[in-house]
Scaffold this active site. Structure first.
Site, PDB file in Angstrom:
ATOM      1  N   LYS A  22      16.974  -0.043 -22.117  1.00 35.21           N
ATOM      2  CA  LYS A  22      17.354   0.781 -20.950  1.00 35.21           C
ATOM      3  C   LYS A  22      18.384   0.033 -20.099  1.00 35.21           C
ATOM      4  CE  LYS A  22      14.623   0.484 -17.219  1.00 35.21           C
ATOM      5  NZ  LYS A  22      15.261   0.091 -15.950  1.00 35.21           N
ATOM      6  N   ASN A  23      18.153  -1.271 -19.898  1.00 30.66           N
ATOM      7  CA  ASN A  23      18.986  -2.026 -18.971  1.00 30.66           C
ATOM      8  C   ASN A  23      20.329  -2.448 -19.558  1.00 30.66           C
ATOM      9  OD1 ASN A  23      17.042  -1.635 -17.122  1.00 30.66           O
ATOM     10  ND2 ASN A  23      16.234  -3.725 -17.137  1.00 30.66           N
ATOM     11  N   ARG A  92      19.091   3.043  -9.058  1.00 31.62           N
ATOM     12  CA  ARG A  92      20.037   2.178  -8.381  1.00 31.62           C
ATOM     13  C   ARG A  92      21.178   1.703  -9.275  1.00 31.62           C
ATOM     14  NH1 ARG A  92      18.426  -0.914  -5.358  1.00 31.62           N
ATOM     15  NH2 ARG A  92      19.856  -2.645  -5.664  1.00 31.62           N
ATOM     16  N   CYS A 116      13.997  -0.326  -2.976  1.00 33.36           N
ATOM     17  CA  CYS A 116      13.046   0.371  -3.859  1.00 33.36           C
ATOM     18  C   CYS A 116      11.695  -0.320  -3.651  1.00 33.36           C
ATOM     19  CB  CYS A 116      13.507   0.316  -5.311  1.00 33.36           C
ATOM     20  SG  CYS A 116      13.163  -1.247  -6.106  1.00 33.36           S
ATOM     21  N   ARG A 121      16.605  -5.235  -2.420  1.00 37.13           N
ATOM     22  CA  ARG A 121      17.608  -5.134  -3.486  1.00 37.13           C
ATOM     23  C   ARG A 121      19.002  -4.804  -2.940  1.00 37.13           C
ATOM     24  NH1 ARG A 121      15.041  -2.315  -8.623  1.00 37.13           N
ATOM     25  NH2 ARG A 121      16.670  -3.521  -9.670  1.00 37.13           N
ATOM     26  N   ASP A 304      10.604  -8.841 -15.284  1.00 35.63           N
ATOM     27  CA  ASP A 304      10.164  -7.534 -15.780  1.00 35.63           C
ATOM     28  C   ASP A 304       8.945  -7.629 -16.686  1.00 35.63           C
ATOM     29  OD1 ASP A 304      13.515  -6.099 -16.109  1.00 35.63           O
ATOM     30  OD2 ASP A 304      12.264  -6.558 -14.382  1.00 35.63           O
ATOM     31  N   ILE A 326      12.026 -13.667  -8.145  1.00 33.23           N
ATOM     32  CA  ILE A 326      13.216 -12.809  -8.149  1.00 33.23           C
ATOM     33  C   ILE A 326      13.146 -11.716  -7.083  1.00 33.23           C
ATOM     34  CG2 ILE A 326      14.694 -11.306  -9.542  1.00 33.23           C
ATOM     35  CD1 ILE A 326      14.606 -14.153 -10.652  1.00 33.23           C
ATOM     36  N   ARG A 396      10.382   6.219 -16.522  1.00 32.74           N
ATOM     37  CA  ARG A 396      11.734   5.717 -16.238  1.00 32.74           C
ATOM     38  C   ARG A 396      12.190   4.763 -17.341  1.00 32.74           C
ATOM     39  NH1 ARG A 396      13.026   3.841 -10.256  1.00 32.74           N
ATOM     40  NH2 ARG A 396      14.928   3.485 -11.435  1.00 32.74           N
TER      41      ARG A 396
END
Ligand code: EPZ
Length: 417
Positions: A22-23, A92, A116, A121, A304, A326, A396
């Protein structure tokens, strides 16, 4: 509202196939704004975040068709240069269209993404770096108004590694005049994959995947055909599922090299992982040892995977300290895990997990993408039935999670209440 029902305790075996990242898909779809020629991306995950950026790109004039052969994009003509709040706020990474709009049309009006659940962020590093390339930026009513006759290459040093900031500058600098050097750049594999796509389009990028990236601007970019790399976080999530309930569960179509920190950590606590060629095989153990971890930029332990690892630590013997370096608010899964019987206390940026604890099924609420994954994992190992609400968080970033887990033997279903 759709919910997930999981009957815990069932073993997982067989093969789970990992989808595209996804990223990586998000910045690579944004890259289609950089050319008028067709771009075909394959292995694009069918997840909500991808659907959201596709809606934005279509709003901007990109024609996008998805079929069995991939996702076909072609920018026919720009239909305005504005990215509206309602699209950027829900996802975002949509903010990444600002640089491409600016470098192609000389202007852009893009909503600030806002915060978020996991943190404020900010995008200050994106904006200061674009300013260094000659962009005139101002913020009005929550929108960034950007203008630039052209962008000029520059030396940019990020104050701290930013994945989105690195990707944003690669997108913009590809068509800038002259050479841009990004220092203290993010090293995530998704950054390197974006560079592969951009170079296939005619960009001249070297060093992506390291902390120093050189982008020599070109006058125009062409089309390309690119297969997106596997999603290392999806792979890591199923690896933890296998560590909890696996009976020779095979995680296929992944790149173990992109998950080294997670694999090393899961092996360190006592799991037996058999790396294959593009796959991992794991069986659950009953005597994991607790082990501390702290999230770091790649190649460190990925933020993540923090929530998923925390669920695993509830089943380990001893006390594990999980430190999140992070994001400032990425422990929202903790109260929900504690409602299932975990014993986790938060101390600033660290969570102290005492185990092992027998988790019990409960009604829990997803709060963000990876927190919802940690609750699914907890449901797999809990006694009894777990109901997870607010599934849109999970959707998502996880394609066909119910089908994949179900095919491996989990008792999981979606239902409407
Ligand atoms: C990307 O977000 C990922 N999202 C995130 O994955 C991931 O958690 C994150 O990188 C870190 O690996 C996508 O790629 C779409 P950052 P990004 O810029 O780019 C601060 C998921 O679960 N920062 O590397 O937004 C920021 O607040 C998602 O798939 C600034 O202060 O992350 C954060 O504390 C969640 N100013 C830190 O840096 C800036 O201008 C890292 O952010 C930019 C970032």
């Amino acid at each position: 509202m759709e919910k997930l029902r999981i009957q815990g305790g069932h073993m997982l075996s067989g093969k789970v196939r990992v989808g595209g990242a996804k990223n990586a898909a998000l910045p690579e779809l944004a890259a289609t704004l950089l050319t008028d020629e067709p771009v075909r991306l394959t292995n694009v995950p069918a997840v909500r975040d991808v659907a959201t950026i596709i809606r934005l790109l279509e709003h901007l004039g990109v024609q996008i068709e998805r079929d069995a052969n991939g996702t076909h994009s072609r920018l026919c003509a720009f239909n305005g240069t504005e990215a509206p709040y309602d699209l950027v706020k829900t996802m975002r990474a949509s903010f990444l269209v600002l640089g491409p709009l600016l470098v192609r049309t000389g202007r852009a009006r893009v909503s600030l993404p806002g915060g978020c659940a996991i943190g404020a962020r900010p995008v200050d590093q994106h904006l200061s770096a674009l300013t260094q390339l000659g962009a005139n930026l101002r913020v009005e009513k929550g929108y960034v108004i950007a203008e630039a006759q052209r962008l000029n290459g520059s030396e940019v040093t990020f104050s701290s590694p930013t994945v989105g900031g690195t990707e944003h500058l690669m997108l913009a600098a590809s068509l800038a005049q002259g050479t841009t050097v990004l220092r203290n750049a993010a090293c995530e594999p998704e950054v390197a994959d974006l560079a592969i796509l951009l170079n296939l389009m005619g960009a001249r990028i070297e060093g992506a995947g390291s902390d120093t990236i050189e982008i020599r601007g070109v006058s125009e970019l062409g089309g390309a055909d690119h297969k997106i790399l596997p999603d290392r976080i999806e792979a890591g999530t199923y690896l933890v599922a296998g560590a909890l309930k696996g009976d020779r569960l095979e995680i296929a179509n992944c790149r173990p090299a992109h998950l080294e920190a997670v694999i090393n950590k899961v092996q360190e606590i006592g799991a037996n992982i058999e790396p294959g060629d593009g796959s991992l095989c794991i069986s659950a153990s009953t005597d994991y040892r607790a082990s501390n971890t702290r999230t770091e930029p790649h190649p460190g332990f990925p933020t993540d995977m923090q929530a998923q690892y925390m669920t695993l630590m509830t089943q380990a013997v001893g006390t594990a300290t999980v430190t999140e370096t992070i994001f400032e608010n990425r422990f929202m899964h903790v109260p929900e895990l504690n409602r299932m019987g975990a014993d986790i206390t938060i101390d600033g940026h660290s969570a102290i997990v005492r185990g092992p604890r027998q988790l019990g099924g409960a009604r829990v609420m997803a709060t963000d993408l990876r927190a919802s994954a940690s609750l699914v994992l907890a449901g797999l190992v809990a006694e009894g039935e777990t109901i997870i609400d607010r599934l849109y968080h999970l959707d998502r970033g996880y394609e066909s999670l119910v089908e994949k887990l179900g095919a491996a033997g989990a008792k999981v279903e979606r239902f409407r209440e």
